[in-house]
Design a protein around this motif. Structure first.
Motif, short mmCIF file in Angstrom:
data_model
loop_
_atom_site.label_atom_id
_atom_site.label_comp_id
_atom_site.label_asym_id
_atom_site.label_seq_id
_atom_site.Cartn_x
_atom_site.Cartn_y
_atom_site.Cartn_z
N LEU A 157 0.83 -1.21 0.00
CA LEU A 157 0.00 0.00 0.00
C LEU A 157 0.87 1.26 0.00
CD1 LEU A 157 -2.75 1.38 0.18
CD2 LEU A 157 -2.63 1.14 2.66
N GLU A 158 1.90 1.27 0.81
CA GLU A 158 2.80 2.43 0.87
C GLU A 158 3.44 2.70 -0.49
OE1 GLU A 158 7.16 3.49 2.80
OE2 GLU A 158 5.92 1.95 3.75
N THR A 159 3.91 1.64 -1.14
CA THR A 159 4.57 1.81 -2.44
C THR A 159 3.58 2.29 -3.49
OG1 THR A 159 6.11 0.03 -1.86
CG2 THR A 159 5.99 0.66 -4.18
N PRO A 250 -3.44 2.20 -11.32
CA PRO A 250 -2.09 1.86 -10.85
C PRO A 250 -2.17 0.57 -10.05
CG PRO A 250 -3.01 3.66 -9.56
CD PRO A 250 -3.97 3.42 -10.70
N ALA A 251 -1.16 -0.30 -10.22
CA ALA A 251 -1.23 -1.62 -9.59
C ALA A 251 0.15 -2.04 -9.09
CB ALA A 251 -1.77 -2.66 -10.57
N ILE A 252 0.14 -2.80 -8.02
CA ILE A 252 1.38 -3.41 -7.53
C ILE A 252 1.14 -4.91 -7.39
CG2 ILE A 252 0.85 -2.98 -5.08
CD1 ILE A 252 3.95 -2.46 -4.81
N SER A 261 6.10 -7.91 -17.86
CA SER A 261 5.07 -8.15 -18.87
C SER A 261 4.15 -6.96 -19.08
CB SER A 261 4.24 -9.39 -18.47
OG SER A 261 5.05 -10.53 -18.36
N GLY A 262 4.50 -5.82 -18.50
CA GLY A 262 3.71 -4.62 -18.73
C GLY A 262 2.96 -4.09 -17.53
N GLY A 263 3.00 -4.78 -16.39
CA GLY A 263 2.41 -4.26 -15.17
C GLY A 263 3.22 -3.09 -14.64
N LEU A 264 2.63 -2.31 -13.76
CA LEU A 264 3.30 -1.10 -13.27
C LEU A 264 4.48 -1.42 -12.35
CD1 LEU A 264 3.51 1.97 -12.90
CD2 LEU A 264 1.78 1.78 -11.08
N SER A 265 4.27 -2.30 -11.37
CA SER A 265 5.30 -2.48 -10.35
C SER A 265 5.14 -3.81 -9.64
CB SER A 265 5.22 -1.35 -9.31
OG SER A 265 3.97 -1.42 -8.62
N ILE A 318 7.10 8.82 -11.29
CA ILE A 318 7.64 8.04 -10.17
C ILE A 318 8.65 8.91 -9.41
CG2 ILE A 318 8.84 5.94 -9.49
CD1 ILE A 318 6.13 5.45 -10.77
N PRO A 319 8.50 9.06 -8.11
CA PRO A 319 9.43 9.88 -7.34
C PRO A 319 10.88 9.39 -7.46
CG PRO A 319 7.50 9.33 -6.03
CD PRO A 319 7.42 8.51 -7.28
N THR A 320 11.81 10.32 -7.48
CA THR A 320 13.23 9.97 -7.59
C THR A 320 13.67 9.06 -6.45
OG1 THR A 320 13.67 12.10 -8.66
CG2 THR A 320 15.56 10.91 -7.74
N ALA A 321 13.15 9.31 -5.24
CA ALA A 321 13.53 8.48 -4.09
C ALA A 321 13.13 7.04 -4.29
CB ALA A 321 12.89 9.04 -2.82
#
Length: 331
Positions: A157-159, A250-252, A261-265, A318-321
């Motif tokens: 959830l955090e990510t 957005p998905a993790i 395969s094309g998913g976000l993260s 996407i944040p640099t951090a």
């Protein structure tokens, strides 16, 4: 289909004993040991690599497939009913050790035999699921290697929030009846007030239910997906990725082959490493140690993978951090 399963015997034994050289015949004085593997779907991109890692490490520990060990692999674990049949089939062969993948095969194998040692891999919080008495002293005939603690849902959830700060709702996609869903849901629900995100569970059994659950969820704005580790994720990888893209969600995911395969993260463990480590417990049990005396071990390697092309398509920056901590960035 969940009911499809395939069995294979991995062995290099061949020819009649009478034709073997005397040295080979002498080696047969060492008893052949049998290791049964109750695996998931063979179509899982990492499945073959898991079996290979286990076999290779056992070879390094002195177990030779032409001398003292045989592997009996049952593929196709899915829902509990079919896993139960797979476990019974495997146990009829009286293996010396059973290696299970995931909570459903582990639970069903444990119910089926109180005697044959079981080494599990990729089971979340086995104490919470009632598989072992404690991590330090598992008890019974079962021990192994966890993958995600139930509290790990908070990290997903955090990510997800770091990538998509506008997220206010998440759909937790998993297999219907999966034993880890209540624990993952508790972990995320506990964060609702601090994160501002409300979680909705979606236990699904097949492709049509996956599509219906995500389509219905996407009717409201500011949504995101957390795909939990289960056979649903493996079996319907392409469909879930396509639905996330269609609805701009957005998905993790739990495994790196999703962003490949094309998913976000994805954020998860090195599963091949877990099977190599599991081989050490198989070795110790074959040499006389008891599962009850071998503590359950946690993963030591976690990997974050990000697909920047997919992020761009979703309008996300996407944040640099977060980029700096990623183990793999797909451009």
């Amino acid at each position: 289909m969940f009911g499809m399963r395939r069995r294979e015997f991995i062995t290099l034994l061949g020819g009649a004993a009478a034709a073997w050289p005397l040295a080979a015949q002498a080696q047969q004085a060492e008893r052949m040991r049998k290791v049964g593997l109750l695996m998931g779907r063979e179509s899982d991109p990492d499945a073959r690599g898991h079996v290979k890692a286990l076999r290779q490490r056992l070879g390094e520990l002195g177990w030779s497939e032409d001398r003292n060990i045989r592997f009996d692999v049952v593929w196709g674990a899915g829902d509990a009913d079919h896993v139960r049949a797979d476990a019974a089939e495997l146990i009829r062969e009286s293996p010396d050790v059973i290696v299970t993948t995931g909570p459903v095969p582990t639970t069903e194998a444990g119910k089926a035999t109180p005697a044959i040692p079981i080494v599990f891999v990729q089971v979340p919080d086995p104490v919470d699921l009632g598989i072992v008495a404690s991590l330090a002293r598992p008890g019974r005939n079962i021990t192994g290697f966890t993958h995600f603690e139930l509290a790990f849902a908070g990290k997903w959830l955090e990510t997800l929030k770091d990538m998509a700060p506008q997220t206010r709702r998440v759909l937790l996609v998993t297999l219907a009846g999966h034993p880890a869903l209540p624990g993952f849901l508790r972990s995320i629900t506990a964060l609702e007030s601090s994160s501002g995100v409300k979680a909705t569970p979606a236990g699904v059994r097949h492709a049509a239910e996956v599509e219906r659950a995500i389509d219905d969820f996407a009717r409201e704005p500011n949504g995101g997906l957390i795909v939990l580790p289960s056979q649903i994720a493996t079996n319907h990888q392409e469909l879930i990725i396509a639905l996330a893209a269609r609805h701009r969600l957005p998905a993790i995911y739990p495994w790196r082959y999703f962003p490949e395969s094309g998913g976000l993260s994805s954020y998860g463990i090195d599963t091949v490493d877990m099977f190599r480590r599991a081989a050490s417990y198989v070795d110790r049990i074959l040499r006389g140690e008891k599962p009850a005396d071998l503590p359950v071990q946690a993963p030591t390697k976690f990997k974050l993978a990000l697909n920047l092309k997919t992020a761009k398509g979703l309008g996300l920056s996407i944040p640099t951090a977060l980029l700096s901590t990623a183990d793999e960035v797909i451009e």
